[in-house]
Design an enzyme around this catalytic site. Sequence first.
Site, PDB file in Angstrom:
ATOM      1  CB  CYS A 128      53.763  82.550  32.075  1.00  0.00           C
ATOM      2  SG  CYS A 128      53.661  81.402  33.470  1.00  0.00           S
ATOM      3  N   GLY A 280      61.251  72.648  27.055  1.00  0.00           N
ATOM      4  CA  GLY A 280      61.492  72.821  28.483  1.00  0.00           C
ATOM      5  C   GLY A 280      61.464  71.503  29.230  1.00  0.00           C
TER       6      GLY A 280
END
Length: 414
Positions: A128, A280
Amino acid sequence: MHSSKGSMCRISTTKQMRIFFLLFIQAATSFEFHVAPMQGYTAAPLRSFYRLLSSHARLWTEMEKVEDLLSCSSDGLERRFSDANPNQNCDRLVLQLGGNNPDLIRKCVDRLKAEGHHFGEFNLNCGCPSTQAGGASTFGASMMKDPALTARCVHALKHSAPDNAVISVKTRIAVFDNPDDLYLDNNFSEKQYQQLHNYISQCSDAGASHIILHARPVILQGLSPVKNRQVPSLHYSICDRVARDFENLTITLNGGLSCHEDLEQVSTDYGNQIKSYMAGRWMIRRPLDIVQVNSSGNQGLTKERGAQAIQDYANYIEGKLGTDCVPLLELSLPLYLAIEQLREEEEALEQGLASVYDYEELDELYDHCSNAITSLGVTTKRSSSTNFKKLASGFKTIVGKKVHGKWKRNRAEL
């Protein structure tokens, strides 16, 4: 409106193509499907809704900072992980941790075990780029620049987690310091691949048996998290090569899957080696679509499960409302997302475009959604016809105009 890519996927798809895809999944594949960790979304209520829709999907928590969990009260942990118990299919629940201190990681996992929170998999976030995950300075994607530290953190997870738990690392295929390095992205070199190979090797040697690969490089500085999902190119072939080189590991392909057709394409192109996929934003934009992933191919049954899940989620709301265990915003969000998806299906029918549902099915779903909203304490009036747009607007009364507006904007950007 949802993203243009998702819109084109939906508009270009006929019911016959969807049925074909479901039969294709049944006959040709047996893959794992993961709903990616999403900050502000994949909290316990949305995970519970997904579980009502699918007993097979692997569900992920939001990324949880190790220090936050160590300082959190026991009540706070229960609110975060109310579904992390043996009665909630927790063997298919993945806890994603953000941190770079092996000792704190070990203490965090020990505390979670001691307080009765069960997970089937423990994941270390090494992909991330957002500042919330440490960005370029502490953990998240910056961990890719330090394979030895990553290995120590994986080792800490492996030796503190239950023996039967899977240990995994979610990462990218490469890491660059700034956008000026993006020219390297266009020609993924052998040197870059060997760096990725070395990184995965060290993770594997430390105890990881599952690697989730976002098929894009990550830029640590100078690109927002949104741009980091758009500007760097996708390299699915690199994920395929990794799967061939590490046959002892489970490799999950992540990145760029925004509709059923995308999933069908990658599973056709790379399914010989890759048996696991993650999405996602698609699952946030269209949560009911998860019913059709890994389904039996019976479209009628998948629709029935969607309708039943909405009814069951209304019961979930009634059990949680007013208990101080789950905030009203978190309880409301899954229902809002489902209604927004159905609003799009209704608009598609009205415009003569392809839709997963016909008018009769939407009418039944409308009644279920109205009843579920009633469980949130808002009475809805049934008109002579369905109006999912009006139903979605009703959340202004529940969560306020400001939050409703934010939800609407955020969903449009997915």
